[in-house]
Design an enzyme around this catalytic site. Structure first.
Site, short mmCIF file in Angstrom:
data_model
loop_
_atom_site.label_atom_id
_atom_site.label_comp_id
_atom_site.label_asym_id
_atom_site.label_seq_id
_atom_site.Cartn_x
_atom_site.Cartn_y
_atom_site.Cartn_z
N PRO A 148 1.14 -1.01 0.09
CA PRO A 148 -0.28 0.36 0.31
C PRO A 148 0.73 1.28 -0.25
O PRO A 148 1.12 2.74 -0.50
CB PRO A 148 -0.88 -0.04 0.99
CG PRO A 148 -0.48 -1.15 1.52
CD PRO A 148 0.17 -1.66 1.12
N TYR A 149 2.71 1.15 0.97
CA TYR A 149 2.54 2.24 0.33
C TYR A 149 3.23 2.87 -1.03
O TYR A 149 2.50 3.61 -1.16
CB TYR A 149 4.39 1.66 1.58
CG TYR A 149 6.04 2.68 1.41
CD1 TYR A 149 5.35 4.13 1.68
CD2 TYR A 149 6.55 2.83 0.33
CE1 TYR A 149 6.33 5.63 1.51
CE2 TYR A 149 7.71 3.24 -0.20
CZ TYR A 149 7.40 4.48 1.18
OH TYR A 149 8.49 5.42 0.82
N GLY A 150 3.60 1.76 -1.49
CA GLY A 150 4.90 2.07 -2.82
C GLY A 150 2.98 2.48 -3.74
O GLY A 150 3.40 3.15 -4.77
N THR A 152 0.99 4.76 -2.97
CA THR A 152 0.53 6.26 -2.17
C THR A 152 1.46 6.15 -2.94
O THR A 152 1.68 7.84 -3.55
CB THR A 152 0.75 6.26 -1.00
OG1 THR A 152 2.22 6.21 -0.40
CG2 THR A 152 -1.11 5.79 -0.49
#
Ligand code: NAD
Ligand code: UGA
Length: 317
Positions: A148-150, A152
Protein backbone atom coordinates in the site's frame (compact mmCIF):
# COMPACT_ATOMS: atom_id res chain seq x y z
CA UNK A 1 18.05 30.82 -4.06
CA UNK A 2 15.17 30.22 -1.64
CA UNK A 3 14.01 26.67 -1.03
CA UNK A 4 11.16 24.91 0.67
CA UNK A 5 11.98 21.44 2.04
CA UNK A 6 9.02 19.38 3.25
CA UNK A 7 9.88 16.63 5.73
CA UNK A 8 12.90 18.76 6.77
CA UNK A 9 13.38 17.10 10.17
CA UNK A 10 13.39 13.58 8.74
CA UNK A 11 16.31 11.34 7.85
CA UNK A 12 16.81 12.41 4.23
CA UNK A 13 15.27 15.89 4.62
CA UNK A 14 17.69 16.96 7.37
CA UNK A 15 20.70 16.03 5.21
CA UNK A 16 19.26 17.91 2.24
CA UNK A 17 18.65 21.06 4.30
CA UNK A 18 22.28 21.05 5.43
CA UNK A 19 23.48 20.76 1.83
CA UNK A 20 21.24 23.61 0.64
CA UNK A 21 22.40 25.90 3.45
CA UNK A 22 26.04 24.98 2.84
CA UNK A 23 25.73 26.08 -0.78
CA UNK A 24 24.43 29.49 0.36
CA UNK A 25 20.68 28.92 0.01
CA UNK A 26 17.88 30.11 2.26
CA UNK A 27 15.58 27.34 3.44
CA UNK A 28 12.10 27.14 4.87
CA UNK A 29 11.59 23.68 6.32
CA UNK A 30 8.17 22.19 7.00
CA UNK A 31 7.67 19.20 9.27
CA UNK A 32 4.74 17.95 11.33
CA UNK A 33 6.93 15.73 13.54
CA UNK A 34 4.76 12.69 12.89
CA UNK A 35 5.16 9.96 15.45
CA UNK A 36 6.73 7.31 13.23
CA UNK A 37 9.72 7.89 15.53
CA UNK A 38 10.34 10.27 18.45
CA UNK A 39 10.08 14.01 18.07
CA UNK A 40 13.33 14.41 20.07
CA UNK A 41 15.23 12.39 17.49
CA UNK A 42 13.82 14.55 14.66
CA UNK A 43 14.62 17.78 16.55
CA UNK A 44 18.19 16.57 17.10
CA UNK A 45 18.51 15.94 13.36
CA UNK A 46 17.95 19.63 12.64
CA UNK A 47 19.65 20.98 15.77
CA UNK A 48 22.64 22.06 13.67
CA UNK A 49 20.53 24.32 11.45
CA UNK A 50 17.80 25.60 13.79
CA UNK A 51 19.86 28.59 14.91
CA UNK A 52 21.07 29.52 11.43
CA UNK A 53 19.52 32.80 10.21
CA UNK A 54 18.98 31.40 6.71
CA UNK A 55 16.78 28.58 8.05
CA UNK A 56 13.18 28.85 9.23
CA UNK A 57 11.18 25.94 10.63
CA UNK A 58 7.43 25.79 10.11
CA UNK A 59 5.87 23.07 12.22
CA UNK A 60 2.62 21.67 10.87
CA UNK A 61 0.87 19.37 8.44
CA UNK A 62 1.04 20.16 4.75
CA UNK A 63 -2.71 19.50 4.74
CA UNK A 64 -3.29 22.36 7.20
CA UNK A 65 -0.63 25.07 7.06
CA UNK A 66 -0.85 28.32 5.07
CA UNK A 67 1.08 27.23 1.97
CA UNK A 68 0.46 30.46 0.09
CA UNK A 69 2.34 32.44 2.71
CA UNK A 70 5.15 29.85 2.90
CA UNK A 71 5.64 29.67 -0.86
CA UNK A 72 5.98 33.44 -1.23
CA UNK A 73 9.45 34.11 -2.70
CA UNK A 74 10.39 30.39 -2.91
CA UNK A 75 12.32 29.33 -6.03
CA UNK A 76 12.37 25.54 -5.64
CA UNK A 77 10.46 23.00 -3.58
CA UNK A 78 11.87 19.66 -2.40
CA UNK A 79 8.92 17.51 -1.40
CA UNK A 80 10.11 14.76 0.96
CA UNK A 81 7.33 14.71 3.55
CA UNK A 82 5.60 11.34 3.65
CA UNK A 83 4.86 8.44 5.93
CA UNK A 84 7.65 6.05 4.91
CA UNK A 85 7.99 2.32 5.56
CA UNK A 86 6.73 -0.51 3.41
CA UNK A 87 5.71 -3.22 5.86
CA UNK A 88 3.50 -1.18 8.26
CA UNK A 89 1.31 0.25 5.47
CA UNK A 90 -1.47 -2.36 5.72
CA UNK A 91 -4.72 -2.13 7.67
CA UNK A 92 -5.80 0.95 9.63
CA UNK A 93 -2.42 2.64 9.14
CA UNK A 94 -3.21 3.10 5.46
CA UNK A 95 -5.32 6.15 6.29
CA UNK A 96 -2.14 7.96 7.38
CA UNK A 97 -0.34 6.92 4.20
CA UNK A 98 -3.21 8.14 2.02
CA UNK A 99 -3.50 11.46 3.90
CA UNK A 100 0.18 12.34 4.21
CA UNK A 101 1.55 10.86 1.00
CA UNK A 102 -1.22 11.54 -1.49
CA UNK A 103 -3.67 14.17 -0.25
CA UNK A 104 -0.89 16.34 1.19
CA UNK A 105 0.97 16.18 -2.14
CA UNK A 106 -2.14 17.26 -4.04
CA UNK A 107 -2.62 20.26 -1.72
CA UNK A 108 1.03 21.25 -2.11
CA UNK A 109 0.83 20.98 -5.91
CA UNK A 110 -2.29 23.17 -6.03
CA UNK A 111 -0.51 25.80 -3.94
CA UNK A 112 2.60 25.60 -6.16
CA UNK A 113 0.48 26.02 -9.28
CA UNK A 114 -0.78 29.35 -7.98
CA UNK A 115 2.67 30.53 -6.88
CA UNK A 116 5.72 31.59 -8.86
CA UNK A 117 7.99 28.63 -8.01
CA UNK A 118 10.43 27.41 -10.65
CA UNK A 119 10.35 23.72 -9.91
CA UNK A 120 9.37 20.94 -7.55
CA UNK A 121 11.43 17.82 -6.86
CA UNK A 122 9.50 14.85 -5.51
CA UNK A 123 11.09 12.09 -3.41
CA UNK A 124 9.65 8.93 -4.92
CA UNK A 125 10.61 5.36 -4.19
CA UNK A 126 11.86 2.10 -5.65
CA UNK A 127 8.69 0.60 -4.17
CA UNK A 128 6.75 1.82 -7.24
CA UNK A 129 8.26 -1.05 -9.27
CA UNK A 130 6.94 -3.84 -7.04
CA UNK A 131 8.02 -7.45 -6.92
CA UNK A 132 9.77 -8.15 -10.19
CA UNK A 133 12.70 -10.23 -11.37
CA UNK A 134 13.36 -7.85 -14.27
CA UNK A 135 16.56 -6.29 -12.95
CA UNK A 136 18.01 -3.73 -13.04
CA UNK A 137 14.87 -1.63 -12.72
CA UNK A 138 14.58 0.95 -15.48
CA UNK A 139 12.32 4.01 -15.35
CA UNK A 140 10.40 2.74 -18.39
CA UNK A 141 9.52 -0.57 -16.70
CA UNK A 142 5.97 -1.37 -15.69
CA UNK A 143 5.14 0.00 -12.24
CA UNK A 144 3.20 -2.54 -10.15
CA UNK A 145 3.61 -1.66 -6.46
CA UNK A 146 3.57 -4.58 -4.03
CA UNK A 147 2.61 -2.62 -0.88
CA UNK A 148 0.00 0.00 0.00
CA UNK A 149 2.90 2.39 0.69
CA UNK A 150 4.15 1.85 -2.87
CA UNK A 151 0.69 2.60 -4.20
CA UNK A 152 0.66 5.99 -2.44
CA UNK A 153 4.18 6.86 -3.65
CA UNK A 154 3.25 5.99 -7.25
CA UNK A 155 -0.07 7.85 -7.07
CA UNK A 156 1.71 10.97 -5.78
CA UNK A 157 4.33 10.61 -8.49
CA UNK A 158 1.55 10.61 -11.09
CA UNK A 159 0.03 13.72 -9.49
CA UNK A 160 3.38 15.49 -9.67
CA UNK A 161 3.71 14.70 -13.38
CA UNK A 162 0.12 15.82 -14.08
CA UNK A 163 0.87 19.32 -12.80
CA UNK A 164 3.73 19.54 -15.27
CA UNK A 165 1.75 18.19 -18.22
CA UNK A 166 -1.35 20.28 -17.57
CA UNK A 167 -0.03 23.47 -16.01
CA UNK A 168 3.67 23.64 -16.90
CA UNK A 169 4.78 23.46 -13.26
CA UNK A 170 8.30 22.05 -13.64
CA UNK A 171 8.40 18.82 -11.67
CA UNK A 172 11.02 16.07 -11.46
CA UNK A 173 10.69 12.83 -9.47
CA UNK A 174 13.63 10.93 -8.02
CA UNK A 175 13.07 7.29 -7.08
CA UNK A 176 15.26 6.57 -4.07
CA UNK A 177 16.46 3.00 -3.46
CA UNK A 178 16.68 1.98 0.26
CA UNK A 179 18.60 4.87 1.81
CA UNK A 180 21.04 4.42 4.68
CA UNK A 181 23.74 6.42 6.50
CA UNK A 182 23.82 8.64 9.60
CA UNK A 183 20.32 9.48 10.97
CA UNK A 184 18.74 6.49 9.25
CA UNK A 185 15.20 5.88 10.53
CA UNK A 186 15.08 3.55 13.53
CA UNK A 187 12.68 1.13 11.79
CA UNK A 188 15.07 0.42 8.90
CA UNK A 189 17.22 -2.71 8.60
CA UNK A 190 20.75 -1.29 8.84
CA UNK A 191 19.93 0.95 11.80
CA UNK A 192 18.29 -1.98 13.60
CA UNK A 193 21.23 -4.28 12.89
CA UNK A 194 23.88 -1.73 13.95
CA UNK A 195 22.01 -1.04 17.20
CA UNK A 196 22.13 -4.73 18.01
CA UNK A 197 25.87 -4.70 17.30
CA UNK A 198 26.24 -1.76 19.69
CA UNK A 199 23.84 -2.75 22.44
CA UNK A 200 23.44 -6.52 22.26
CA UNK A 201 20.35 -8.66 21.68
CA UNK A 202 19.44 -10.35 18.40
CA UNK A 203 18.63 -9.15 14.94
CA UNK A 204 15.42 -10.38 13.32
CA UNK A 205 15.61 -11.41 9.69
CA UNK A 206 12.32 -11.47 7.81
CA UNK A 207 12.21 -14.59 5.63
CA UNK A 208 15.30 -16.44 4.44
CA UNK A 209 17.47 -13.32 4.22
CA UNK A 210 18.08 -13.90 0.52
CA UNK A 211 16.00 -10.83 -0.40
CA UNK A 212 18.31 -8.17 -1.82
CA UNK A 213 18.44 -4.38 -1.90
CA UNK A 214 20.31 -1.68 -3.76
CA UNK A 215 21.33 0.23 -0.62
CA UNK A 216 22.08 3.90 -1.32
CA UNK A 217 24.04 6.19 0.95
CA UNK A 218 22.27 9.40 1.99
CA UNK A 219 25.07 11.66 0.68
CA UNK A 220 24.58 10.14 -2.80
CA UNK A 221 20.82 10.61 -2.41
CA UNK A 222 21.26 14.30 -1.48
CA UNK A 223 23.69 14.78 -4.36
CA UNK A 224 21.30 13.27 -6.94
CA UNK A 225 18.37 15.28 -5.56
CA UNK A 226 20.29 18.56 -5.94
CA UNK A 227 21.32 17.55 -9.45
CA UNK A 228 17.70 16.82 -10.34
CA UNK A 229 16.80 20.32 -9.21
CA UNK A 230 19.58 21.89 -11.26
CA UNK A 231 19.50 19.76 -14.41
CA UNK A 232 16.59 17.29 -14.41
CA UNK A 233 14.26 17.29 -17.39
CA UNK A 234 10.81 18.51 -16.30
CA UNK A 235 8.19 15.77 -16.23
CA UNK A 236 10.80 13.03 -15.90
CA UNK A 237 11.56 10.40 -13.30
CA UNK A 238 15.09 9.31 -12.29
CA UNK A 239 16.24 6.25 -10.38
CA UNK A 240 18.78 6.95 -7.64
CA UNK A 241 20.58 3.80 -6.50
CA UNK A 242 23.83 2.95 -4.77
CA UNK A 243 25.23 0.88 -7.60
CA UNK A 244 25.19 -2.63 -6.16
CA UNK A 245 22.82 -5.19 -4.73
CA UNK A 246 23.36 -7.29 -1.61
CA UNK A 247 21.20 -9.79 0.19
CA UNK A 248 20.24 -9.26 3.82
CA UNK A 249 22.46 -12.24 4.71
CA UNK A 250 25.43 -10.62 2.94
CA UNK A 251 24.64 -7.32 4.65
CA UNK A 252 24.77 -9.00 8.07
CA UNK A 253 28.18 -10.50 7.29
CA UNK A 254 29.48 -7.08 6.22
CA UNK A 255 28.08 -5.48 9.38
CA UNK A 256 29.93 -8.07 11.47
CA UNK A 257 33.12 -7.18 9.61
CA UNK A 258 32.67 -3.41 10.01
CA UNK A 259 31.64 -3.50 13.67
CA UNK A 260 33.77 -6.41 14.78
CA UNK A 261 30.69 -7.81 16.58
CA UNK A 262 29.19 -11.24 16.10
CA UNK A 263 25.40 -10.96 15.60
CA UNK A 264 22.88 -13.37 17.02
CA UNK A 265 20.18 -13.93 14.40
CA UNK A 266 16.49 -14.86 14.75
CA UNK A 267 14.37 -15.61 11.72
CA UNK A 268 10.66 -14.88 11.30
CA UNK A 269 8.40 -15.41 8.25
CA UNK A 270 8.73 -12.98 5.35
CA UNK A 271 6.57 -9.85 5.67
CA UNK A 272 3.72 -8.94 3.30
CA UNK A 273 4.68 -6.07 1.01
CA UNK A 274 8.42 -6.85 1.06
CA UNK A 275 9.78 -7.30 -2.46
CA UNK A 276 12.39 -9.94 -3.24
CA UNK A 277 14.93 -7.66 -4.93
CA UNK A 278 15.69 -4.11 -5.99
CA UNK A 279 18.44 -2.81 -8.24
CA UNK A 280 18.47 0.59 -9.91
CA UNK A 281 19.40 1.23 -13.50
CA UNK A 282 20.94 4.69 -12.98
CA UNK A 283 21.86 5.35 -16.61
CA UNK A 284 19.23 8.13 -17.00
CA UNK A 285 20.49 9.91 -13.89
CA UNK A 286 24.04 9.50 -15.12
CA UNK A 287 23.24 10.84 -18.57
CA UNK A 288 20.96 13.77 -17.66
CA UNK A 289 22.20 14.67 -14.18
CA UNK A 290 25.83 13.56 -14.30
CA UNK A 291 25.10 11.42 -11.23
CA UNK A 292 27.23 8.47 -10.16
CA UNK A 293 26.99 6.97 -6.67
CA UNK A 294 30.28 7.52 -4.78
CA UNK A 295 29.87 5.75 -1.44
CA UNK A 296 30.46 1.99 -1.31
CA UNK A 297 28.33 -0.04 1.09
CA UNK A 298 31.33 -0.74 3.32
CA UNK A 299 32.28 2.96 3.55
CA UNK A 300 28.67 3.90 4.18
CA UNK A 301 28.29 1.33 6.96
CA UNK A 302 31.47 2.65 8.57
CA UNK A 303 30.04 6.18 8.46
CA UNK A 304 26.70 5.11 10.00
CA UNK A 305 28.48 3.01 12.66
CA UNK A 306 30.70 5.98 13.62
CA UNK A 307 27.61 8.22 13.87
CA UNK A 308 25.79 5.72 16.08
CA UNK A 309 28.80 5.48 18.38
CA UNK A 310 29.14 9.27 18.56
CA UNK A 311 25.53 9.43 19.85
CA UNK A 312 26.34 6.87 22.52
CA UNK A 313 29.44 8.91 23.49
CA UNK A 314 27.36 12.10 23.81
CA UNK A 315 24.75 10.31 25.91
CA UNK A 316 27.50 8.98 28.18
CA UNK A 317 29.12 12.41 28.79
P1 NAD B 1 11.36 10.34 7.67
O1 NAD B 1 10.14 9.79 8.34
O2 NAD B 1 12.63 10.35 8.41
O3 NAD B 1 11.07 11.82 7.16
C1 NAD B 1 9.82 12.25 6.67
C2 NAD B 1 9.39 13.48 7.47
O4 NAD B 1 8.19 14.02 6.89
C3 NAD B 1 9.08 13.17 8.92
O5 NAD B 1 9.90 13.95 9.77
C4 NAD B 1 7.60 13.52 9.09
O6 NAD B 1 7.30 14.09 10.34
C5 NAD B 1 7.36 14.48 7.94
N1 NAD B 1 5.98 14.46 7.42
C6 NAD B 1 5.31 13.37 6.98
N2 NAD B 1 4.08 13.72 6.54
C7 NAD B 1 3.99 15.05 6.71
C8 NAD B 1 2.97 16.00 6.41
N3 NAD B 1 1.79 15.61 5.89
N4 NAD B 1 3.19 17.31 6.67
C9 NAD B 1 4.38 17.70 7.20
N5 NAD B 1 5.39 16.85 7.50
C10 NAD B 1 5.19 15.54 7.26
O7 NAD B 1 11.52 9.52 6.30
P2 NAD B 1 12.75 9.47 5.26
O8 NAD B 1 13.27 8.11 5.28
O9 NAD B 1 13.63 10.65 5.46
O10 NAD B 1 11.96 9.65 3.87
C11 NAD B 1 11.91 10.90 3.19
C12 NAD B 1 11.21 10.71 1.84
O11 NAD B 1 11.96 9.83 1.01
C13 NAD B 1 9.80 10.11 1.93
O12 NAD B 1 9.00 10.74 0.95
C14 NAD B 1 10.01 8.65 1.57
O13 NAD B 1 8.84 8.07 1.01
C15 NAD B 1 11.12 8.79 0.55
N6 NAD B 1 11.93 7.58 0.41
C16 NAD B 1 12.72 7.18 1.46
C17 NAD B 1 13.53 6.04 1.32
C18 NAD B 1 14.39 5.54 2.43
O14 NAD B 1 15.00 4.47 2.24
N7 NAD B 1 14.52 6.26 3.55
C19 NAD B 1 13.51 5.33 0.10
C20 NAD B 1 12.67 5.76 -0.91
C21 NAD B 1 11.91 6.91 -0.77
C1 UGA C 1 13.11 1.27 2.40
C2 UGA C 1 12.37 2.41 3.14
O1 UGA C 1 12.01 2.01 4.45
C3 UGA C 1 11.14 2.85 2.41
O2 UGA C 1 10.64 4.03 3.02
C4 UGA C 1 11.50 3.11 0.99
O3 UGA C 1 10.48 3.60 0.24
C5 UGA C 1 12.12 1.88 0.34
O4 UGA C 1 13.31 1.58 1.06
C6 UGA C 1 12.50 2.14 -1.10
O5 UGA C 1 13.60 1.81 -1.53
O6 UGA C 1 11.67 2.67 -1.82
P1 UGA C 1 13.12 -1.35 2.63
O7 UGA C 1 13.81 -1.70 1.36
O8 UGA C 1 12.12 -2.30 3.18
O9 UGA C 1 12.38 0.05 2.52
O10 UGA C 1 14.30 -1.03 3.68
P2 UGA C 1 14.75 -1.66 5.06
O11 UGA C 1 13.75 -1.40 6.14
O12 UGA C 1 16.11 -1.20 5.30
O13 UGA C 1 14.73 -3.24 4.78
C7 UGA C 1 15.65 -3.86 3.92
C8 UGA C 1 15.43 -5.37 3.96
O14 UGA C 1 15.77 -5.86 5.25
C9 UGA C 1 14.00 -5.80 3.71
O15 UGA C 1 13.96 -6.89 2.84
C10 UGA C 1 13.47 -6.24 5.07
O16 UGA C 1 12.58 -7.32 5.01
C11 UGA C 1 14.74 -6.66 5.77
N1 UGA C 1 14.64 -6.46 7.23
C12 UGA C 1 14.38 -5.23 7.73
C13 UGA C 1 14.86 -7.53 8.08
O17 UGA C 1 15.07 -8.67 7.64
N2 UGA C 1 14.82 -7.31 9.43
C14 UGA C 1 14.56 -6.08 9.97
O18 UGA C 1 14.53 -5.94 11.20
C15 UGA C 1 14.34 -5.00 9.10
Amino acid sequence: MRYLVTGCAGFVGSHLVERLLAQGGEVIGVDAFLENYPRERKLSQISGVLEQPSFRLVEGLLQEIDLEEILEGIDQVFHLAAVPGVRPSWGKAFQDYADNNLLATQRLLEACRESGIQRLIYASSSSVYGDTDRLPMHEDALTLPFSPYGVTKLAAEHMVRLYYRNFGLETVSVRYFTVYGSRQRPDMAIQRFLRVAAEGGSVTVFGDGEQSRDFTHVTDIADATLRAAARGTPGRVYNVGGGSRVTVNELLALIEQVTGCRLSIERTPAKPGDVRATLADCSSAQQDLGFTPRVSLKEGLEEQWAWLNSLADKAGQ
